[in-house]
Structure formats: C-alpha cells, structure tokens
Enzyme design. Structure first.
Site, PDB file in Angstrom:
ATOM      1  CD  GLU A  17      -2.503   1.525   2.418  1.00  0.00           C
ATOM      2  OE1 GLU A  17      -3.399   2.481   2.522  1.00  0.00           O
ATOM      3  OE2 GLU A  17      -2.445   0.976   3.342  1.00  0.00           O
ATOM      4  CG  ASP A  56       3.034   7.652   4.291  1.00  0.00           C
ATOM      5  OD1 ASP A  56       3.729   8.618   4.466  1.00  0.00           O
ATOM      6  OD2 ASP A  56       1.846   7.502   4.158  1.00  0.00           O
ATOM      7  CG  ASP A 113      -1.535  15.862  -2.861  1.00  0.00           C
ATOM      8  OD1 ASP A 113      -2.357  16.440  -3.971  1.00  0.00           O
ATOM      9  OD2 ASP A 113      -1.045  16.655  -2.179  1.00  0.00           O
ATOM     10  CE  LYS A 151      -1.512  25.465  -7.489  1.00  0.00           C
ATOM     11  NZ  LYS A 151      -0.728  26.253  -6.409  1.00  0.00           N
ATOM     12  CG  ASP A 186     -11.169  12.203  -2.361  1.00  0.00           C
ATOM     13  OD1 ASP A 186     -10.242  11.772  -2.281  1.00  0.00           O
ATOM     14  OD2 ASP A 186     -11.467  13.230  -1.978  1.00  0.00           O
TER      15      ASP A 186
END
Length: 222
Positions: free
Chosen positions: A50, A75, A124, A128, A160
């Site tokens: 993950e 992470d 994220d 941009k 999402d």
C-alpha cells in the site's frame, strides 16, 4: 500532532519488529531486504504494497481479510503509520510490515517479480500541471511499478478525486495498459470488489459524510 507525540512515536517505531526504516543512503547503496522480503516475513506468500499508507488502515484491513498474503504499508511519515504498526502488533498480525521511505525509491527496495499487487489509496491528486511528476499514477511511477510487479500483478487506485480518476484512466488508455475494472462511484454502482467496499479509512468516511463519490480502478501494466 504535537512534536512530543511525534518524537514518542518515532522512538516506539524503532522498537517495533514490523517497522523497517532504512536511510536513503542505505537504499541507494544496496537495500538488505531487496529480493529477500521472504526472510522478513518467514514465508514465501504473495507480497502486497500500500503506497502512501497514512495510518495504515487499508494495510491492516487487507491483512485481516487475506492471512495468506503479506502486506507492506509504505509512507515517509512514520508518525502516521505508527498507529497501524502498533495495531498489527497488538492484534498479532504477522503478515503486516511498514516501510518508511519515499515512493520514488520503490524499485530499489524490491526486486523483479517480488510484488503481486499494489494499492494506491487516496493519494494527493497533485492537480497543478507543474506537480504532474508527483502524481502516483504518472508514467514514471507506472514504470517503477512494472519493474517490481509479477507479470500478472494488479494495481488498485481508490480515490475521492474525480481528477485523479479521470487522469489515470486517460493515461492507461493512451499507454494501452489493461483496465480490468473502473467505477466512478463504488458505493452506488454494483460490481466493486469487497475489499473496496468493506475497508474504509478515516478520511474516506469524512468524504462519504460530505457526499463525495469514491472512485476505483483496477489495472495491469503491460
């Protein structure tokens, strides 16, 4: 989160047997577990990653559903995945590990065909244009995933962000990768895998409370 809490969690991570925290130099000079993750888990079960695991909720949820697979949450923010690592130890989930590192180093941490699946959960979207290089489904990252995935290895994107969903679908079509399943609203449309519906992160619940659609893509990199 206060600095004292972060320091406490960093110190606890150092004592957790399921947390691996190599320095960037160690990774670049030759990571000891590359090609040898079987030794860490003590078995040759399939390995699932993950990426950007946050608190590790998805890593933990998948590990509970699939005891015959090994799961690694990755992470750079160790204070976040501290919760997942602690939960795994408390609940005796021996098929869970957490790796503190940058995603860009992935192909230096795993060898060819070492990974069976990759989950990218609520990354994220880097909307941009100048942030395109940081999108976790851009072509550079897809090539890194291909280097470590088994020939039929799967990639899952749950987000999402309508932008991230659409961007990824367009890129996959353009590069002629195999899209196995795509859904722009998994809780309203039938057919989504159970692990997509049954495991929800803290932030996902917040998105759902706001009425945001949760999207999902499952694909293979040709």
């Amino acid at each position: 989160m206060g600095s004292k809490n972060k320091l406490k969690r960093f110190k606890e991570n150092d004592t957790f047997k399921n947390v691996v925290q190599p320095t960037r130099e160690e990774v670049q000079e030759g990571f000891a577990l590359k090609g040898k993750w079987e030794e860490h888990f003590g078995n040759s079960n399939p390995i699932v990653l993950e990426l950007g695991c946050g608190k590790g909720e998805y890593t933990i949820g998948l590990a509970k559903q699939n005891p015959n697979k090994n799961f690694i949450g990755i992470d750079i923010k160790g204070a976040r995945f501290w919760r997942g690592a602690k939960t795994a130890l408390e609940e005796g989930l021996n098929n869970v590990a957490f790796l503190r590192t940058q995603i860009e180093l992935l192909d230096l941490l795993f060898t060819k065909d070492e990974v069976s699946e990759i989950w990218i959960t609520f990354p994220d979207p880097q909307i941009k244009y100048k942030r395109t290089k940081h999108r976790m489904t851009n072509e550079v990252f897809l090539n890194k995933y291909k280097k470590i995935l088994q020939p039929n290895g799967l990639v899952h994107l749950k987000t999402d962000s309508e932008f991230m969903h659409g961007y990824t679908l367009g890129l996959l079509h353009g590069l002629r990768h195999e899209i196995i399943y795509a859904n722009h609203d998994v809780y309203k449309n039938e057919g989504s895998p159970k692990e997509v519906l049954e495991i929800q992160t803290f932030y996902e619940n917040q998105y759902l409370e706001k009425g945001k659609a949760i999207t999902y893509i499952q694909f293979r990199i040709n």
